[in-house]
Scaffold this motif. Structure first.
Motif, PDB file in Angstrom:
ATOM      1  N   ILE A  93       0.819  -1.216   0.000  1.00  0.00           N
ATOM      2  CA  ILE A  93       0.000   0.000   0.000  1.00  0.00           C
ATOM      3  C   ILE A  93       0.854   1.267   0.000  1.00  0.00           C
ATOM      4  O   ILE A  93       0.720   2.106  -0.896  1.00  0.00           O
ATOM      5  CB  ILE A  93      -0.993  -0.017   1.182  1.00  0.00           C
ATOM      6  CG1 ILE A  93      -1.949  -1.205   1.059  1.00  0.00           C
ATOM      7  CG2 ILE A  93      -1.776   1.299   1.231  1.00  0.00           C
ATOM      8  CD1 ILE A  93      -2.678  -1.296  -0.262  1.00  0.00           C
ATOM      9  N   PRO A  94       1.754   1.451   0.960  1.00  0.00           N
ATOM     10  CA  PRO A  94       2.577   2.666   0.898  1.00  0.00           C
ATOM     11  C   PRO A  94       3.496   2.694  -0.317  1.00  0.00           C
ATOM     12  O   PRO A  94       3.731   3.758  -0.895  1.00  0.00           O
ATOM     13  CB  PRO A  94       3.368   2.638   2.211  1.00  0.00           C
ATOM     14  CG  PRO A  94       3.331   1.230   2.673  1.00  0.00           C
ATOM     15  CD  PRO A  94       2.016   0.676   2.200  1.00  0.00           C
ATOM     16  N   TYR A  97       0.989   3.283  -3.547  1.00  0.00           N
ATOM     17  CA  TYR A  97      -0.027   4.326  -3.583  1.00  0.00           C
ATOM     18  C   TYR A  97       0.326   5.602  -2.808  1.00  0.00           C
ATOM     19  O   TYR A  97      -0.365   6.605  -2.964  1.00  0.00           O
ATOM     20  CB  TYR A  97      -1.354   3.767  -3.046  1.00  0.00           C
ATOM     21  CG  TYR A  97      -1.839   2.566  -3.818  1.00  0.00           C
ATOM     22  CD1 TYR A  97      -2.417   2.710  -5.077  1.00  0.00           C
ATOM     23  CD2 TYR A  97      -1.674   1.278  -3.307  1.00  0.00           C
ATOM     24  CE1 TYR A  97      -2.838   1.609  -5.797  1.00  0.00           C
ATOM     25  CE2 TYR A  97      -2.099   0.169  -4.024  1.00  0.00           C
ATOM     26  CZ  TYR A  97      -2.671   0.335  -5.268  1.00  0.00           C
ATOM     27  OH  TYR A  97      -3.079  -0.757  -5.988  1.00  0.00           O
ATOM     28  N   ILE A  98       1.383   5.569  -1.983  1.00  0.00           N
ATOM     29  CA  ILE A  98       1.709   6.748  -1.175  1.00  0.00           C
ATOM     30  C   ILE A  98       3.099   7.281  -1.485  1.00  0.00           C
ATOM     31  O   ILE A  98       3.278   8.475  -1.736  1.00  0.00           O
ATOM     32  CB  ILE A  98       1.597   6.419   0.336  1.00  0.00           C
ATOM     33  CG1 ILE A  98       0.173   5.962   0.678  1.00  0.00           C
ATOM     34  CG2 ILE A  98       1.965   7.641   1.177  1.00  0.00           C
ATOM     35  CD1 ILE A  98      -0.012   5.534   2.128  1.00  0.00           C
ATOM     36  N   ASP A 156      -4.665   4.611   7.621  1.00  0.00           N
ATOM     37  CA  ASP A 156      -5.278   3.934   6.488  1.00  0.00           C
ATOM     38  C   ASP A 156      -6.568   3.264   6.974  1.00  0.00           C
ATOM     39  O   ASP A 156      -6.707   2.958   8.161  1.00  0.00           O
ATOM     40  CB  ASP A 156      -4.309   2.893   5.915  1.00  0.00           C
ATOM     41  CG  ASP A 156      -4.837   2.210   4.662  1.00  0.00           C
ATOM     42  OD1 ASP A 156      -5.723   2.779   3.993  1.00  0.00           O
ATOM     43  OD2 ASP A 156      -4.347   1.108   4.344  1.00  0.00           O
ATOM     44  N   SER A 218      -2.033  -6.248  -3.804  1.00  0.00           N
ATOM     45  CA  SER A 218      -3.325  -5.568  -3.820  1.00  0.00           C
ATOM     46  C   SER A 218      -3.881  -5.464  -5.235  1.00  0.00           C
ATOM     47  O   SER A 218      -5.096  -5.544  -5.452  1.00  0.00           O
ATOM     48  CB  SER A 218      -3.189  -4.165  -3.209  1.00  0.00           C
ATOM     49  OG  SER A 218      -2.850  -4.241  -1.850  1.00  0.00           O
ATOM     50  N   SER A 235      -7.088  -2.007   1.464  1.00  0.00           N
ATOM     51  CA  SER A 235      -6.893  -0.605   1.812  1.00  0.00           C
ATOM     52  C   SER A 235      -7.710   0.311   0.901  1.00  0.00           C
ATOM     53  O   SER A 235      -7.795   0.092  -0.316  1.00  0.00           O
ATOM     54  CB  SER A 235      -5.408  -0.241   1.680  1.00  0.00           C
ATOM     55  OG  SER A 235      -5.225   1.158   1.672  1.00  0.00           O
ATOM     56  N   ARG A 236      -8.294   1.340   1.502  1.00  0.00           N
ATOM     57  CA  ARG A 236      -9.035   2.322   0.702  1.00  0.00           C
ATOM     58  C   ARG A 236      -8.105   3.021  -0.290  1.00  0.00           C
ATOM     59  O   ARG A 236      -8.515   3.383  -1.392  1.00  0.00           O
ATOM     60  CB  ARG A 236      -9.717   3.342   1.618  1.00  0.00           C
ATOM     61  CG  ARG A 236     -10.595   4.333   0.872  1.00  0.00           C
ATOM     62  CD  ARG A 236     -11.260   5.309   1.808  1.00  0.00           C
ATOM     63  NE  ARG A 236     -12.338   4.700   2.579  1.00  0.00           N
ATOM     64  CZ  ARG A 236     -13.586   4.564   2.134  1.00  0.00           C
ATOM     65  NH1 ARG A 236     -13.912   4.981   0.919  1.00  0.00           N
ATOM     66  NH2 ARG A 236     -14.507   4.026   2.899  1.00  0.00           N
ATOM     67  N   TYR A 237      -6.832   3.229   0.104  1.00  0.00           N
ATOM     68  CA  TYR A 237      -5.856   3.827  -0.816  1.00  0.00           C
ATOM     69  C   TYR A 237      -5.789   3.051  -2.130  1.00  0.00           C
ATOM     70  O   TYR A 237      -5.651   3.632  -3.207  1.00  0.00           O
ATOM     71  CB  TYR A 237      -4.456   3.820  -0.193  1.00  0.00           C
ATOM     72  CG  TYR A 237      -4.168   4.932   0.786  1.00  0.00           C
ATOM     73  CD1 TYR A 237      -4.071   6.261   0.374  1.00  0.00           C
ATOM     74  CD2 TYR A 237      -3.955   4.645   2.128  1.00  0.00           C
ATOM     75  CE1 TYR A 237      -3.785   7.274   1.276  1.00  0.00           C
ATOM     76  CE2 TYR A 237      -3.672   5.649   3.040  1.00  0.00           C
ATOM     77  CZ  TYR A 237      -3.585   6.966   2.603  1.00  0.00           C
ATOM     78  OH  TYR A 237      -3.301   7.958   3.509  1.00  0.00           O
ATOM     79  N   ALA A 238      -5.871   1.713  -2.025  1.00  0.00           N
ATOM     80  CA  ALA A 238      -5.660   0.866  -3.199  1.00  0.00           C
ATOM     81  C   ALA A 238      -6.834   0.882  -4.167  1.00  0.00           C
ATOM     82  O   ALA A 238      -6.667   0.527  -5.344  1.00  0.00           O
ATOM     83  CB  ALA A 238      -5.387  -0.573  -2.749  1.00  0.00           C
ATOM     84  N   GLN A 240      -9.215   3.592  -4.506  1.00  0.00           N
ATOM     85  CA  GLN A 240      -9.833   4.917  -4.684  1.00  0.00           C
ATOM     86  C   GLN A 240     -10.364   5.096  -6.101  1.00  0.00           C
ATOM     87  O   GLN A 240     -11.516   5.524  -6.297  1.00  0.00           O
ATOM     88  CB  GLN A 240      -8.812   6.017  -4.361  1.00  0.00           C
ATOM     89  CG  GLN A 240      -8.542   6.194  -2.880  1.00  0.00           C
ATOM     90  CD  GLN A 240      -7.496   7.261  -2.606  1.00  0.00           C
ATOM     91  OE1 GLN A 240      -6.721   7.627  -3.487  1.00  0.00           O
ATOM     92  NE2 GLN A 240      -7.465   7.760  -1.389  1.00  0.00           N
ATOM     93  N   SER A 259      -9.706   0.864  10.912  1.00  0.00           N
ATOM     94  CA  SER A 259      -8.658   1.868  10.695  1.00  0.00           C
ATOM     95  C   SER A 259      -7.347   1.337  11.253  1.00  0.00           C
ATOM     96  O   SER A 259      -7.309   0.724  12.320  1.00  0.00           O
ATOM     97  CB  SER A 259      -9.023   3.178  11.392  1.00  0.00           C
ATOM     98  OG  SER A 259     -10.161   3.767  10.796  1.00  0.00           O
TER      99      SER A 259
END
Length: 289
Positions: A93-94, A97-98, A156, A218, A235-238, A240, A259
């Motif tokens: 995830i990081p 996406y981050i 996250d 992911s 993850s919501r990040y993945a 969006q 969370s």
């Protein structure tokens, strides 16, 4: 000491210039003469005169001192300049996406920086730090490990998703989860570790889920969900973009908010090179902001 004695033509004056004693200066000059196997100064009563060998040595000694000062300056600049390669470990995830946007922003500030982001599961990122392969990692869970320091980085949210074509209700009770075909992440994944922790709050074990697939990223999970292979917690990040486009749907689990915190991991007693320290400080500043 040699250049001071040469310029002042006096052991006593050289000692005053160097803030030491005259016997110390004399001893060092004697040791230098022994090392070079020649006499450097003739002692003429209260005065001294440089020998031919000293005349040869003096300009070379000045050049050596100048090179030494240049070297000190270069080392000082190396400690202050923010250049070089930043090799970072990151869980999916990081890493996916981050970090890319953070890397772009940091690169704009420090053009001499280049990045390599090694994406792996959280456990393997921590192993890489422990084996001194990398300095810093961003992970989705605090993996118990000796001599690893964790600092909070970003929050996250994990959400349950299904295919846009699925007829699963938009809100379900936790007890309904074992009835769904479930797509899971691999062992060592921070997301998997978090899911296990959250579901245990509702007294649901991973062994109670109907696991139809275990996937290693992911991206693979998202594609499997879109193909309606099953549901997954991700993850919501993945997702969006997929949520916006409508290719997947968010299923609310009644009474369960998932969370979690993402963490910066580093070796607790390892000194970071300057450009790594500047990058770490930049990450922590974003946390404070």
């Amino acid at each position: 000491m040699f250049t001071s004695v040469y310029k002042s033509r006096s052991f006593t004056k050289a000692a005053e210039i160097l803030h030491t004693s005259q016997p110390t200066v004399s001893e060092h000059i004697r040791n230098l003469e022994l090392r070079l196997n020649c006499k450097l100064f003739d002692r003429l009563g209260r005065t001294i005169m440089p020998t031919k060998e000293a005349e040869i040595l003096y300009p070379r000694a000045l050049a050596i001192l100048e090179d030494l000062h240049k070297l000190e300056d270069e080392l000082a600049m190396a400690g202050k300049s923010v250049t070089g390669e930043l090799i970072l470990g990151a869980s999916t995830i990081p890493g996916a996406y981050i970090l890319p946007s953070i890397a772009a922003s940091f690169k704009n500030r420090y053009p001499g920086i280049s990045f390599e982001i090694r994406i792996d599961d959280s456990a393997k990122v921590i192993e890489s730090i422990q084996s001194n392969d990398i300095f810093i990692g961003i992970v989705g869970a605090q993996i118990p490990a000796r001599k690893i320091s964790y600092q909070q980085f970003a929050e996250d949210e994990l959400i349950l998703i299904c295919s846009a074509n699925s007829d699963i209700p938009e809100k379900i009770a936790p007890e309904f989860l074992p009835e769904l075909p479930f797509i899971h992440r691999e062992h060592g994944s921070g997301t998997r570790k978090n899911i296990e922790s959250f579901l245990s709050q509702k007294e649901i074990g991973l062994n109670q889920l109907n696991i139809v697939a275990t996937l290693g990223s992911s991206t693979a999970v998202k594609e499997a969900v879109k193909a309606d292979l099953g549901v997954s917690i991700i993850s919501r990040y993945a997702v969006q973009d997929e949520l916006i486009s409508g290719s997947v749907k968010h299923i609310d689990i009644h009474g369960l908010t998932m969370s979690r915190m993402l963490y910066i991991a580093s070796a607790s007693k390892r000194t970071l090179p300057h450009h790594y320290q500047v990058f770490l400080d930049s990450l922590l500043q974003q946390v404070e902001d």
